[in-house]
Design an enzyme around this catalytic site. Sequence first.
Site, PDB file in Angstrom:
ATOM      1  N   LYS A  29      30.933   2.168  48.637  1.00  0.00           N
ATOM      2  CA  LYS A  29      31.126   3.279  49.570  1.00  0.00           C
ATOM      3  C   LYS A  29      30.628   4.549  48.895  1.00  0.00           C
ATOM      4  CE  LYS A  29      34.789   5.434  52.378  1.00  0.00           C
ATOM      5  NZ  LYS A  29      36.247   5.385  52.672  1.00  0.00           N
TER       6      LYS A  29
ATOM      7  N   ARG B 254      35.493  12.522  59.954  1.00  0.00           N
ATOM      8  CA  ARG B 254      36.600  13.365  59.504  1.00  0.00           C
ATOM      9  C   ARG B 254      37.181  14.189  60.639  1.00  0.00           C
ATOM     10  NH1 ARG B 254      33.693  14.559  53.673  1.00  0.00           N
ATOM     11  NH2 ARG B 254      34.064  12.442  52.895  1.00  0.00           N
TER      12      ARG B 254
ATOM     13  N   ARG C 111      35.104  13.871  47.460  1.00  0.00           N
ATOM     14  CA  ARG C 111      35.544  12.574  46.965  1.00  0.00           C
ATOM     15  C   ARG C 111      34.569  11.988  45.952  1.00  0.00           C
ATOM     16  NH1 ARG C 111      37.062  10.903  53.142  1.00  0.00           N
ATOM     17  NH2 ARG C 111      39.065  11.976  53.222  1.00  0.00           N
TER      18      ARG C 111
ATOM     19  N   GLU D 128      30.229  -2.814  41.241  1.00  0.00           N
ATOM     20  CA  GLU D 128      31.401  -2.684  42.111  1.00  0.00           C
ATOM     21  C   GLU D 128      31.631  -3.963  42.916  1.00  0.00           C
ATOM     22  OE1 GLU D 128      33.629  -0.389  42.415  1.00  0.00           O
ATOM     23  OE2 GLU D 128      32.815   1.541  41.789  1.00  0.00           O
TER      24      GLU D 128
ATOM     25  N   LYS E 126      28.614   0.991  52.694  1.00  0.00           N
ATOM     26  CA  LYS E 126      28.816   2.104  53.623  1.00  0.00           C
ATOM     27  C   LYS E 126      28.252   3.368  52.980  1.00  0.00           C
ATOM     28  CE  LYS E 126      32.611   4.571  55.943  1.00  0.00           C
ATOM     29  NZ  LYS E 126      34.078   4.680  56.103  1.00  0.00           N
TER      30      LYS E 126
ATOM     31  N   SER F 172      29.631   7.325  61.220  1.00  0.00           N
ATOM     32  CA  SER F 172      29.665   8.322  62.294  1.00  0.00           C
ATOM     33  C   SER F 172      28.440   9.224  62.312  1.00  0.00           C
ATOM     34  CB  SER F 172      30.931   9.176  62.162  1.00  0.00           C
ATOM     35  OG  SER F 172      30.986   9.824  60.894  1.00  0.00           O
TER      36      SER F 172
ATOM     37  N   TYR G 181      29.828   2.062  66.059  1.00  0.00           N
ATOM     38  CA  TYR G 181      30.497   2.635  67.227  1.00  0.00           C
ATOM     39  C   TYR G 181      29.822   2.216  68.526  1.00  0.00           C
ATOM     40  CZ  TYR G 181      32.800   5.293  63.615  1.00  0.00           C
ATOM     41  OH  TYR G 181      33.521   5.616  62.492  1.00  0.00           O
TER      42      TYR G 181
END
Length: 335
Positions: free
Chosen positions: A204, A214, A225, A241, A256, A282, A321
């Site tokens: 990610k 958000r 982050r 990872e 992602k 998004s 989506y």
Amino acid sequence: MSETVEPSGFPRIRPRRLRQGSAMRRMVAETRVHPSDLMLPMFVREGLDAPRPIPSMPGVMQHTRESLRKAVVAAAHAGVGGVMIFGVPAEKDATGSGAIDPDGIGNLALADVTAEVGDSLVVVSDLCLDEFTDHGHCGVLAADGSVDNDATLERYADMAIAQAQAGAHMLGASGMMDGQVGYVRTALDRAGFENTGVFAYAVKYSSAAFGPFREAVESALQGDRRSYQQDPANAREALREVELDVAEGADIVMVKPGLPYLDIIRAVSEHVTVPVAAYQVSGEYSMVEAAAANGWIDRERMMLESLVSIKRAGASIIATYWAEEAARLLREERF
């Protein structure tokens, strides 16, 4: 020896022969997206009396519990493979206590959805604290304001049990804390939820493409982050990872965002033997919707082309989506 007869000046080998007509193109297509490959991310907001549009994500809603139940039934009828449920509480606090509360909006929504659709859809939770914390980070904070990795794992374990009890089929471990998959897997097994899967957000990236999300979860993020999400400059780190998450018990690993990281999806899919997912986030969705609203691109073609590109890169599961709409178009063989 007879003299070799040279062909005429026109080409004998014509790849265009296999592009003549939609039936021919379908027959020789190398990559296909099936409706069951798609997962629909969905938002449910505590305290609403009607679905609320998300301005930066045209066509996407914050649902009520009742409208969410109806929407997941529609997704199932469209042939979508799964749904991802994000709960948005009315009140947030420093430790994200609403994520663990059995009567919190996220856990109630998981129970609603699994009761409604049973095993006709795979129901994936969001095992992360960012929707529930008043500071917007994915974990609890240390005294110096940094995210405390190991203290966060304790919260994730409690959250995992609450989500499994609510009926989630898989837990979407999305916080990018070190050791999160192994910690959650151990907690689930000890509590008797050995058949509840871990859907690991293994790779990610700290991406600018998360902005509309958000807004959807009403994030109060302070700072960024980058100390726990992956640096967009790094590729080999992604494989490390993924290796760690698989070793810790991840059933599915995800990359992602999607389109900016097709090379990473390809590398991951060639590196592991568990299923690989990608999240068309998004910002990817909203950019296409905005360009289409301005008449700059063909919306449906761009939607389906983007999904094919993610599948071609190596993802067998795509969170998007557009999942329900795309599923209907794919069943109509519109691409």
